[in-house]
Write a protein that holds these residues in place. Structure first.
Motif, PDB file in Angstrom:
ATOM      1  N   HIS A 148      37.453  88.851   1.554  1.00 13.03           N
ATOM      2  CA  HIS A 148      37.301  87.955   0.418  1.00 13.03           C
ATOM      3  C   HIS A 148      38.634  87.325   0.031  1.00 13.03           C
ATOM      4  N   ILE A 149      38.552  86.231  -0.691  1.00 14.47           N
ATOM      5  CA  ILE A 149      39.740  85.500  -1.152  1.00 14.47           C
ATOM      6  C   ILE A 149      39.634  85.351  -2.666  1.00 14.47           C
ATOM      7  N   PRO A 150      40.361  86.185  -3.422  1.00 10.53           N
ATOM      8  CA  PRO A 150      40.265  86.130  -4.889  1.00 10.53           C
ATOM      9  C   PRO A 150      41.003  84.927  -5.503  1.00 10.53           C
ATOM     10  N   ILE A 151      42.077  84.464  -4.836  1.00  8.95           N
ATOM     11  CA  ILE A 151      42.886  83.387  -5.413  1.00  8.95           C
ATOM     12  C   ILE A 151      42.525  82.065  -4.759  1.00  8.95           C
ATOM     13  N   TRP A 152      41.876  81.201  -5.520  1.00  6.68           N
ATOM     14  CA  TRP A 152      41.526  79.877  -5.010  1.00  6.68           C
ATOM     15  C   TRP A 152      41.218  78.965  -6.188  1.00  6.68           C
ATOM     16  N   GLU A 153      41.262  77.658  -5.925  1.00  5.87           N
ATOM     17  CA  GLU A 153      40.964  76.691  -6.975  1.00  5.87           C
ATOM     18  C   GLU A 153      40.620  75.359  -6.343  1.00  5.87           C
ATOM     19  N   TRP A 154      39.798  74.579  -7.038  1.00  6.17           N
ATOM     20  CA  TRP A 154      39.507  73.230  -6.578  1.00  6.17           C
ATOM     21  C   TRP A 154      40.731  72.344  -6.757  1.00  6.17           C
ATOM     22  N   GLY A 155      40.882  71.351  -5.843  1.00  6.28           N
ATOM     23  CA  GLY A 155      41.970  70.401  -5.961  1.00  6.28           C
ATOM     24  C   GLY A 155      42.989  70.562  -4.852  1.00  6.28           C
ATOM     25  N   THR A 156      44.107  69.892  -5.010  1.00  2.41           N
ATOM     26  CA  THR A 156      45.190  69.928  -4.034  1.00  2.41           C
ATOM     27  C   THR A 156      46.388  70.684  -4.598  1.00  2.41           C
ATOM     28  N   VAL A 157      47.334  70.981  -3.728  1.00  6.70           N
ATOM     29  CA  VAL A 157      48.568  71.624  -4.193  1.00  6.70           C
ATOM     30  C   VAL A 157      49.253  70.738  -5.224  1.00  6.70           C
ATOM     31  N   LYS A 158      49.266  69.439  -4.963  1.00  5.56           N
ATOM     32  CA  LYS A 158      49.908  68.503  -5.901  1.00  5.56           C
ATOM     33  C   LYS A 158      49.232  68.546  -7.274  1.00  5.56           C
ATOM     34  N   ASP A 159      47.902  68.689  -7.277  1.00  4.31           N
ATOM     35  CA  ASP A 159      47.174  68.739  -8.553  1.00  4.31           C
ATOM     36  C   ASP A 159      47.612  69.925  -9.400  1.00  4.31           C
ATOM     37  N   HIS A 160      48.002  71.010  -8.741  1.00  4.91           N
ATOM     38  CA  HIS A 160      48.309  72.259  -9.457  1.00  4.91           C
ATOM     39  C   HIS A 160      49.800  72.596  -9.451  1.00  4.91           C
ATOM     40  N   MET A 161      50.636  71.621  -9.144  1.00  6.87           N
ATOM     41  CA  MET A 161      52.067  71.882  -9.089  1.00  6.87           C
ATOM     42  C   MET A 161      52.568  72.434 -10.422  1.00  6.87           C
ATOM     43  N   ASN A 162      53.355  73.515 -10.322  1.00  8.01           N
ATOM     44  CA  ASN A 162      53.964  74.206 -11.475  1.00  8.01           C
ATOM     45  C   ASN A 162      52.936  74.914 -12.353  1.00  8.01           C
ATOM     46  N   GLU A 163      51.729  75.094 -11.837  1.00 11.42           N
ATOM     47  CA  GLU A 163      50.719  75.871 -12.544  1.00 11.42           C
ATOM     48  C   GLU A 163      50.617  77.259 -11.916  1.00 11.42           C
ATOM     49  N   GLU A 164      50.122  78.206 -12.723  1.00 14.61           N
ATOM     50  CA  GLU A 164      49.929  79.565 -12.219  1.00 14.61           C
ATOM     51  C   GLU A 164      48.490  79.741 -11.760  1.00 14.61           C
ATOM     52  N   LEU A 165      48.350  80.250 -10.520  1.00  9.90           N
ATOM     53  CA  LEU A 165      47.022  80.574  -9.996  1.00  9.90           C
ATOM     54  C   LEU A 165      46.850  82.086 -10.030  1.00  9.90           C
ATOM     55  N   ALA A 166      45.793  82.539 -10.683  1.00  8.26           N
ATOM     56  CA  ALA A 166      45.531  83.968 -10.796  1.00  8.26           C
ATOM     57  C   ALA A 166      44.253  84.319 -10.048  1.00  8.26           C
ATOM     58  N   PRO A 167      44.103  85.573  -9.623  1.00  6.17           N
ATOM     59  CA  PRO A 167      42.853  85.986  -8.970  1.00  6.17           C
ATOM     60  C   PRO A 167      41.671  85.815  -9.917  1.00  6.17           C
ATOM     61  N   ARG A 168      40.558  85.377  -9.385  1.00  4.71           N
ATOM     62  CA  ARG A 168      39.346  85.275 -10.187  1.00  4.71           C
ATOM     63  C   ARG A 168      38.847  86.689 -10.492  1.00  4.71           C
TER      64      ARG A 168
END
Length: 424
Positions: A148-168
Protein backbone atom coordinates in the motif's frame (compact mmCIF):
# COMPACT_ATOMS: atom_id res chain seq x y z
CA UNK A 1 11.76 -13.45 -22.75
CA UNK A 2 13.01 -10.45 -24.65
CA UNK A 3 16.79 -10.30 -25.10
CA UNK A 4 17.52 -12.04 -21.85
CA UNK A 5 15.27 -9.78 -19.80
CA UNK A 6 12.25 -10.79 -17.81
CA UNK A 7 9.38 -8.49 -16.96
CA UNK A 8 6.02 -8.92 -15.37
CA UNK A 9 3.02 -6.73 -14.78
CA UNK A 10 -0.41 -7.42 -13.40
CA UNK A 11 -3.63 -5.50 -13.46
CA UNK A 12 -5.64 -4.69 -10.34
CA UNK A 13 -7.76 -7.48 -8.89
CA UNK A 14 -11.21 -7.13 -7.39
CA UNK A 15 -13.41 -4.08 -7.27
CA UNK A 16 -11.74 -0.78 -8.04
CA UNK A 17 -12.80 2.38 -6.29
CA UNK A 18 -13.45 4.98 -8.94
CA UNK A 19 -12.19 7.81 -6.77
CA UNK A 20 -8.58 6.55 -6.63
CA UNK A 21 -5.94 6.12 -9.36
CA UNK A 22 -5.30 2.53 -10.45
CA UNK A 23 -1.64 1.53 -10.25
CA UNK A 24 0.48 -1.50 -11.06
CA UNK A 25 4.10 -2.37 -10.45
CA UNK A 26 6.52 -3.65 -13.09
CA UNK A 27 9.92 -5.21 -12.38
CA UNK A 28 12.68 -5.81 -14.91
CA UNK A 29 16.17 -7.25 -14.59
CA UNK A 30 18.83 -9.41 -16.23
CA UNK A 31 18.37 -13.18 -16.32
CA UNK A 32 21.88 -13.65 -14.93
CA UNK A 33 22.84 -12.53 -11.44
CA UNK A 34 26.51 -12.48 -10.53
CA UNK A 35 27.16 -13.29 -6.89
CA UNK A 36 30.03 -10.80 -6.69
CA UNK A 37 28.82 -7.84 -8.79
CA UNK A 38 26.12 -5.21 -8.29
CA UNK A 39 22.75 -6.39 -9.60
CA UNK A 40 20.45 -3.62 -10.78
CA UNK A 41 16.69 -4.03 -10.75
CA UNK A 42 14.44 -1.67 -12.69
CA UNK A 43 11.07 -0.71 -11.20
CA UNK A 44 8.15 1.02 -12.92
CA UNK A 45 4.93 2.25 -11.38
CA UNK A 46 2.31 2.46 -14.11
CA UNK A 47 -1.06 4.17 -13.92
CA UNK A 48 -4.00 3.12 -16.04
CA UNK A 49 -6.15 5.47 -18.10
CA UNK A 50 -8.53 5.76 -15.17
CA UNK A 51 -10.13 8.91 -16.54
CA UNK A 52 -10.44 10.70 -13.22
CA UNK A 53 -10.63 14.32 -14.38
CA UNK A 54 -7.35 13.84 -16.22
CA UNK A 55 -5.52 14.79 -13.05
CA UNK A 56 -2.00 13.74 -12.16
CA UNK A 57 -1.20 12.12 -8.86
CA UNK A 58 1.90 12.36 -6.67
CA UNK A 59 2.92 9.50 -4.40
CA UNK A 60 5.82 8.33 -2.30
CA UNK A 61 7.19 4.83 -2.91
CA UNK A 62 10.79 3.90 -2.10
CA UNK A 63 12.52 0.86 -3.64
CA UNK A 64 14.86 0.67 -0.64
CA UNK A 65 12.17 0.83 2.06
CA UNK A 66 9.01 -0.40 0.32
CA UNK A 67 10.58 -2.63 -2.32
CA UNK A 68 13.30 -4.30 -0.28
CA UNK A 69 11.87 -3.80 3.21
CA UNK A 70 10.64 -6.53 5.53
CA UNK A 71 7.23 -6.60 3.84
CA UNK A 72 8.65 -6.14 0.36
CA UNK A 73 9.95 -8.45 -2.35
CA UNK A 74 10.17 -12.20 -1.69
CA UNK A 75 12.71 -14.71 -3.06
CA UNK A 76 11.66 -18.21 -4.10
CA UNK A 77 14.16 -20.92 -5.10
CA UNK A 78 13.35 -23.46 -7.80
CA UNK A 79 13.71 -27.00 -6.47
CA UNK A 80 12.76 -30.49 -7.70
CA UNK A 81 9.68 -30.25 -5.46
CA UNK A 82 8.57 -26.78 -6.52
CA UNK A 83 9.29 -23.29 -5.25
CA UNK A 84 10.88 -22.84 -1.84
CA UNK A 85 10.90 -19.57 0.10
CA UNK A 86 14.33 -18.12 0.87
CA UNK A 87 14.48 -16.38 4.25
CA UNK A 88 16.03 -12.92 4.27
CA UNK A 89 17.16 -11.42 7.56
CA UNK A 90 15.96 -7.81 7.80
CA UNK A 91 16.88 -7.39 11.48
CA UNK A 92 20.03 -5.45 10.66
CA UNK A 93 18.08 -2.70 8.88
CA UNK A 94 17.99 0.74 10.37
CA UNK A 95 14.56 1.73 11.61
CA UNK A 96 13.85 4.01 8.69
CA UNK A 97 10.58 5.86 9.14
CA UNK A 98 9.63 6.57 5.55
CA UNK A 99 5.91 6.94 6.18
CA UNK A 100 6.04 10.23 8.07
CA UNK A 101 5.09 13.63 6.63
CA UNK A 102 7.31 15.05 3.90
CA UNK A 103 7.81 18.64 2.77
CA UNK A 104 7.51 18.89 -1.01
CA UNK A 105 10.53 20.80 -2.33
CA UNK A 106 11.03 19.46 -5.86
CA UNK A 107 13.99 17.30 -4.79
CA UNK A 108 12.27 14.66 -2.66
CA UNK A 109 13.63 11.19 -3.25
CA UNK A 110 11.01 8.59 -4.17
CA UNK A 111 8.25 11.17 -4.64
CA UNK A 112 6.75 10.44 -8.05
CA UNK A 113 4.30 12.30 -10.29
CA UNK A 114 2.15 10.20 -12.64
CA UNK A 115 -0.53 11.40 -15.08
CA UNK A 116 -3.34 9.12 -16.32
CA UNK A 117 -1.77 6.44 -18.53
CA UNK A 118 1.71 7.48 -17.38
CA UNK A 119 4.61 5.61 -15.85
CA UNK A 120 7.68 6.38 -13.74
CA UNK A 121 10.78 4.19 -13.93
CA UNK A 122 13.73 4.01 -11.54
CA UNK A 123 16.34 1.47 -10.48
CA UNK A 124 17.87 0.10 -7.29
CA UNK A 125 20.70 -2.28 -6.49
CA UNK A 126 19.83 -5.71 -5.10
CA UNK A 127 20.67 -5.48 -1.36
CA UNK A 128 23.46 -7.50 0.23
CA UNK A 129 21.07 -9.29 2.58
CA UNK A 130 19.23 -10.74 -0.44
CA UNK A 131 22.24 -11.43 -2.65
CA UNK A 132 24.22 -13.30 0.02
CA UNK A 133 21.40 -15.85 0.41
CA UNK A 134 21.77 -17.08 -3.16
CA UNK A 135 23.59 -20.21 -4.33
CA UNK A 136 25.57 -20.42 -7.56
CA UNK A 137 23.78 -22.37 -10.28
CA UNK A 138 20.34 -22.12 -8.66
CA UNK A 139 17.28 -20.56 -10.30
CA UNK A 140 15.21 -17.99 -8.37
CA UNK A 141 12.03 -15.97 -8.63
CA UNK A 142 11.65 -12.51 -7.13
CA UNK A 143 8.01 -11.75 -6.36
CA UNK A 144 6.18 -8.62 -5.29
CA UNK A 145 3.61 -9.65 -2.64
CA UNK A 146 1.57 -6.47 -2.88
CA UNK A 147 1.59 -3.34 -0.79
CA UNK A 148 0.00 0.00 0.00
CA UNK A 149 0.94 3.65 -0.45
CA UNK A 150 -0.23 5.85 2.45
CA UNK A 151 1.30 9.11 1.16
CA UNK A 152 -0.32 10.41 -2.00
CA UNK A 153 -2.29 13.37 -3.30
CA UNK A 154 -3.99 14.60 -6.44
CA UNK A 155 -2.08 17.13 -8.54
CA UNK A 156 1.52 17.72 -9.53
CA UNK A 157 4.68 18.34 -7.54
CA UNK A 158 4.49 21.98 -8.60
CA UNK A 159 0.92 22.22 -7.26
CA UNK A 160 2.12 21.12 -3.81
CA UNK A 161 5.48 22.88 -3.66
CA UNK A 162 6.43 23.81 -0.06
CA UNK A 163 3.42 21.93 1.29
CA UNK A 164 3.54 19.05 3.76
CA UNK A 165 2.24 15.67 2.62
CA UNK A 166 1.19 13.36 5.43
CA UNK A 167 0.08 9.70 5.35
CA UNK A 168 -3.65 9.28 4.95
CA UNK A 169 -5.07 8.12 8.25
CA UNK A 170 -7.51 5.52 6.97
CA UNK A 171 -6.20 2.45 5.15
CA UNK A 172 -9.29 2.64 2.96
CA UNK A 173 -7.78 5.80 1.42
CA UNK A 174 -4.36 4.28 0.73
CA UNK A 175 -3.33 3.41 -2.80
CA UNK A 176 -2.62 -0.21 -3.68
CA UNK A 177 0.21 -1.81 -5.62
CA UNK A 178 -1.28 -5.26 -6.21
CA UNK A 179 0.64 -8.49 -5.80
CA UNK A 180 1.91 -10.44 -8.76
CA UNK A 181 4.96 -8.99 -10.55
CA UNK A 182 7.61 -11.68 -10.83
CA UNK A 183 11.06 -11.96 -12.38
CA UNK A 184 13.35 -14.97 -12.69
CA UNK A 185 17.13 -15.21 -12.73
CA UNK A 186 19.98 -17.65 -12.29
CA UNK A 187 22.69 -16.96 -9.70
CA UNK A 188 26.20 -17.52 -11.02
CA UNK A 189 29.74 -17.17 -9.71
CA UNK A 190 32.25 -15.40 -11.95
CA UNK A 191 34.52 -17.93 -13.68
CA UNK A 192 37.63 -15.75 -13.54
CA UNK A 193 37.81 -14.71 -9.91
CA UNK A 194 39.00 -11.22 -8.97
CA UNK A 195 42.35 -11.84 -7.26
CA UNK A 196 41.67 -9.25 -4.54
CA UNK A 197 38.08 -10.29 -3.76
CA UNK A 198 38.60 -11.75 -0.28
CA UNK A 199 41.06 -9.02 0.74
CA UNK A 200 38.82 -6.15 -0.32
CA UNK A 201 35.59 -7.66 1.03
CA UNK A 202 37.24 -8.05 4.43
CA UNK A 203 38.42 -4.44 4.30
CA UNK A 204 35.40 -2.59 2.88
CA UNK A 205 32.49 -5.03 3.10
CA UNK A 206 30.45 -7.00 0.58
CA UNK A 207 28.64 -4.14 -1.19
CA UNK A 208 31.71 -1.94 -1.70
CA UNK A 209 33.74 -4.98 -2.79
CA UNK A 210 31.10 -5.63 -5.46
CA UNK A 211 31.57 -2.10 -6.79
CA UNK A 212 35.36 -2.43 -6.76
CA UNK A 213 35.17 -5.76 -8.56
CA UNK A 214 32.89 -4.20 -11.17
CA UNK A 215 35.45 -1.41 -11.76
CA UNK A 216 38.22 -3.99 -12.01
CA UNK A 217 36.32 -6.01 -14.62
CA UNK A 218 35.55 -2.87 -16.61
CA UNK A 219 39.22 -1.94 -16.59
CA UNK A 220 40.11 -5.46 -17.77
CA UNK A 221 37.67 -5.08 -20.64
CA UNK A 222 39.05 -1.67 -21.56
CA UNK A 223 42.62 -2.94 -21.38
CA UNK A 224 41.78 -5.23 -24.28
CA UNK A 225 40.96 -2.26 -26.53
CA UNK A 226 43.22 -1.65 -29.57
CA UNK A 227 46.65 -0.15 -28.81
CA UNK A 228 47.43 3.53 -29.46
CA UNK A 229 48.57 4.69 -32.89
CA UNK A 230 52.29 3.93 -33.38
CA UNK A 231 55.00 5.96 -35.22
CA UNK A 232 55.64 2.91 -37.42
CA UNK A 233 52.21 3.43 -39.00
CA UNK A 234 53.26 6.71 -40.63
CA UNK A 235 53.34 6.99 -44.40
CA UNK A 236 56.87 8.07 -45.44
CA UNK A 237 55.36 10.30 -48.13
CA UNK A 238 53.24 12.26 -45.62
CA UNK A 239 54.30 15.08 -43.27
CA UNK A 240 55.32 14.26 -39.70
CA UNK A 241 53.21 15.68 -36.87
CA UNK A 242 53.93 14.91 -33.22
CA UNK A 243 51.91 15.70 -30.10
CA UNK A 244 53.25 16.71 -26.69
CA UNK A 245 51.19 17.23 -23.52
CA UNK A 246 51.92 19.46 -20.53
CA UNK A 247 49.99 20.10 -17.31
CA UNK A 248 50.46 21.26 -13.69
CA UNK A 249 51.51 18.51 -11.26
CA UNK A 250 48.49 18.95 -8.95
CA UNK A 251 44.83 19.94 -9.10
CA UNK A 252 42.35 21.14 -6.45
CA UNK A 253 38.61 20.61 -6.71
CA UNK A 254 37.07 23.79 -8.10
CA UNK A 255 40.22 25.10 -9.80
CA UNK A 256 40.51 25.61 -13.53
CA UNK A 257 42.71 22.77 -14.78
CA UNK A 258 43.89 22.48 -18.36
CA UNK A 259 46.14 20.20 -20.38
CA UNK A 260 48.33 21.99 -22.92
CA UNK A 261 48.43 20.20 -26.28
CA UNK A 262 51.30 21.10 -28.62
CA UNK A 263 51.28 19.76 -32.18
CA UNK A 264 54.64 20.16 -33.95
CA UNK A 265 55.46 19.82 -37.63
CA UNK A 266 58.78 18.02 -38.05
CA UNK A 267 60.63 18.18 -41.36
CA UNK A 268 64.09 18.82 -42.76
CA UNK A 269 62.55 20.35 -45.89
CA UNK A 270 61.33 23.97 -46.03
CA UNK A 271 57.85 23.00 -47.12
CA UNK A 272 54.82 24.26 -45.11
CA UNK A 273 51.62 22.32 -44.62
CA UNK A 274 48.01 23.16 -43.80
CA UNK A 275 45.60 20.80 -42.02
CA UNK A 276 42.21 20.45 -40.35
CA UNK A 277 42.55 20.51 -36.54
CA UNK A 278 39.25 18.85 -35.61
CA UNK A 279 40.58 15.23 -35.50
CA UNK A 280 43.25 16.42 -33.05
CA UNK A 281 40.70 17.90 -30.67
CA UNK A 282 37.95 15.30 -30.41
CA UNK A 283 37.44 11.60 -29.79
CA UNK A 284 37.13 9.58 -32.99
CA UNK A 285 37.46 5.88 -32.21
CA UNK A 286 38.95 3.16 -29.98
CA UNK A 287 42.52 4.01 -31.07
CA UNK A 288 42.13 7.77 -31.24
CA UNK A 289 41.56 10.86 -29.11
CA UNK A 290 42.25 11.66 -25.48
CA UNK A 291 41.93 9.41 -22.44
CA UNK A 292 41.96 9.96 -18.68
CA UNK A 293 43.06 7.21 -16.29
CA UNK A 294 43.23 6.89 -12.50
CA UNK A 295 45.71 4.69 -10.68
CA UNK A 296 44.05 2.08 -8.48
CA UNK A 297 46.05 -0.65 -6.75
CA UNK A 298 48.96 -0.16 -9.17
CA UNK A 299 46.66 -0.46 -12.19
CA UNK A 300 45.42 2.29 -14.51
CA UNK A 301 41.63 2.45 -14.68
CA UNK A 302 40.07 4.45 -17.50
CA UNK A 303 37.73 7.28 -16.48
CA UNK A 304 34.74 8.31 -18.52
CA UNK A 305 35.09 11.70 -20.23
CA UNK A 306 32.05 13.54 -21.54
CA UNK A 307 32.74 14.03 -25.24
CA UNK A 308 29.14 14.89 -26.07
CA UNK A 309 28.36 17.52 -28.66
CA UNK A 310 25.03 18.62 -27.17
CA UNK A 311 22.46 18.71 -29.95
CA UNK A 312 23.20 18.81 -33.66
CA UNK A 313 21.02 19.84 -36.58
CA UNK A 314 21.87 17.18 -39.10
CA UNK A 315 19.46 17.86 -41.95
CA UNK A 316 20.92 21.20 -43.08
CA UNK A 317 23.24 21.56 -46.07
CA UNK A 318 27.00 21.10 -45.75
CA UNK A 319 28.92 24.32 -45.11
CA UNK A 320 31.61 25.61 -47.49
CA UNK A 321 34.65 27.11 -45.76
CA UNK A 322 37.87 28.69 -47.00
CA UNK A 323 40.76 26.85 -45.34
CA UNK A 324 42.92 29.99 -45.27
CA UNK A 325 40.29 31.91 -43.28
CA UNK A 326 38.61 29.31 -41.06
CA UNK A 327 39.98 28.91 -37.50
CA UNK A 328 39.67 25.11 -37.72
CA UNK A 329 42.51 24.97 -40.26
CA UNK A 330 46.13 25.70 -39.33
CA UNK A 331 49.25 26.22 -41.44
CA UNK A 332 52.72 25.36 -40.07
CA UNK A 333 56.27 25.66 -41.29
CA UNK A 334 58.83 22.99 -40.31
CA UNK A 335 59.62 23.32 -36.59
CA UNK A 336 56.50 25.36 -35.81
CA UNK A 337 53.80 24.24 -33.41
CA UNK A 338 50.08 24.72 -33.06
CA UNK A 339 48.97 24.87 -29.40
CA UNK A 340 45.53 24.24 -27.94
CA UNK A 341 44.21 23.24 -24.50
CA UNK A 342 41.94 20.56 -23.08
CA UNK A 343 40.04 21.80 -20.03
CA UNK A 344 39.34 19.02 -17.54
CA UNK A 345 37.89 21.19 -14.79
CA UNK A 346 36.31 24.60 -14.23
CA UNK A 347 34.94 26.32 -11.15
CA UNK A 348 31.52 24.73 -11.66
CA UNK A 349 32.20 21.37 -13.37
CA UNK A 350 34.82 18.65 -13.64
CA UNK A 351 35.73 15.65 -15.77
CA UNK A 352 37.43 14.04 -12.77
CA UNK A 353 35.47 11.23 -11.08
CA UNK A 354 32.99 12.32 -8.42
CA UNK A 355 34.64 9.97 -5.91
CA UNK A 356 38.15 11.39 -6.43
CA UNK A 357 39.95 11.74 -3.09
CA UNK A 358 43.13 13.48 -1.99
CA UNK A 359 46.16 11.51 -3.17
CA UNK A 360 44.57 10.04 -6.29
CA UNK A 361 46.99 10.02 -9.25
CA UNK A 362 45.68 10.58 -12.77
CA UNK A 363 47.21 10.03 -16.19
CA UNK A 364 46.13 11.84 -19.35
CA UNK A 365 47.20 10.77 -22.81
CA UNK A 366 46.53 11.28 -26.50
CA UNK A 367 46.08 7.93 -28.29
CA UNK A 368 46.69 9.36 -31.76
CA UNK A 369 44.86 9.85 -35.05
CA UNK A 370 44.82 7.04 -37.62
CA UNK A 371 44.42 9.55 -40.48
CA UNK A 372 43.72 13.27 -40.64
CA UNK A 373 40.59 13.88 -42.67
CA UNK A 374 42.15 16.77 -44.65
CA UNK A 375 45.65 18.19 -45.15
CA UNK A 376 47.72 19.61 -48.02
CA UNK A 377 51.14 20.99 -48.79
CA UNK A 378 51.47 24.77 -48.74
CA UNK A 379 50.77 27.77 -46.53
CA UNK A 380 47.55 29.68 -45.87
CA UNK A 381 48.68 32.14 -48.51
CA UNK A 382 49.03 29.31 -51.01
CA UNK A 383 45.47 28.19 -50.23
CA UNK A 384 43.64 31.51 -50.47
CA UNK A 385 41.22 29.96 -52.98
CA UNK A 386 40.89 26.50 -51.43
CA UNK A 387 37.35 25.69 -50.30
CA UNK A 388 36.21 22.50 -48.58
CA UNK A 389 32.89 21.43 -47.12
CA UNK A 390 32.16 20.63 -43.48
CA UNK A 391 28.98 19.12 -42.04
CA UNK A 392 26.37 21.71 -41.06
CA UNK A 393 27.33 21.43 -37.37
CA UNK A 394 30.98 22.28 -38.29
CA UNK A 395 32.57 20.06 -35.59
CA UNK A 396 33.14 17.07 -37.87
CA UNK A 397 35.37 15.66 -40.58
CA UNK A 398 35.67 17.32 -43.98
CA UNK A 399 32.99 15.81 -46.24
CA UNK A 400 34.18 17.25 -49.56
CA UNK A 401 36.62 16.29 -50.92
CA UNK A 402 35.87 12.88 -49.40
CA UNK A 403 39.28 11.33 -50.00
CA UNK A 404 41.61 14.26 -49.19
CA UNK A 405 42.56 14.57 -52.85
CA UNK A 406 44.23 11.12 -52.72
CA UNK A 407 47.17 12.55 -50.81
CA UNK A 408 49.17 10.19 -48.53
CA UNK A 409 47.57 9.30 -45.22
CA UNK A 410 48.81 11.60 -42.44
CA UNK A 411 49.04 9.50 -39.28
CA UNK A 412 49.55 11.22 -35.91
CA UNK A 413 51.04 8.82 -33.31
CA UNK A 414 50.17 8.78 -29.63
CA UNK A 415 51.79 11.21 -27.20
CA UNK A 416 53.62 10.42 -24.01
CA UNK A 417 51.22 10.60 -21.05
CA UNK A 418 51.27 13.29 -18.37
CA UNK A 419 50.42 12.62 -14.72
CA UNK A 420 48.98 14.81 -12.00
CA UNK A 421 47.74 14.36 -8.42
CA UNK A 422 44.40 15.35 -6.93
CA UNK A 423 44.90 17.11 -3.62
CA UNK A 424 41.31 17.73 -2.60
Amino acid sequence: MDRGLASSQIALKGDIQSNKPRLSLEIRDSERLSLTLPYLIEFSIARSQDGIDGRSVILRWSPAVDGFGASGLRILRHTAHGLEKVDVDHSGLLNIQDDGPILVNGYNQSLWEIPPGGKVTFAATFPERYQKQLISGERYDLIWPGGHIPIWEWGTVKDHMNEELAPRLSEENWLTLPEGPRISFTAEMEVDRWPKREEREAAVGFTMANLEEQRWRLSQHRSQSPPPVQPSERDPEAPILSVELECPPTVHRGDIFEIKVKVTYESDRPRPIIFHTYPLEGWSGPREGFRLYRRRSNEWEECEIDEGTGFMIVDDLDVSVNVSEDSNFVSLKPGESWVTTRRLQDETWTELPDDATAGDVFRYTFKGVEALDWWDWGSSEDHRQTVVKLPCWIAGDVVDPPDNGRRPKLVVPASKPVEFSFIG
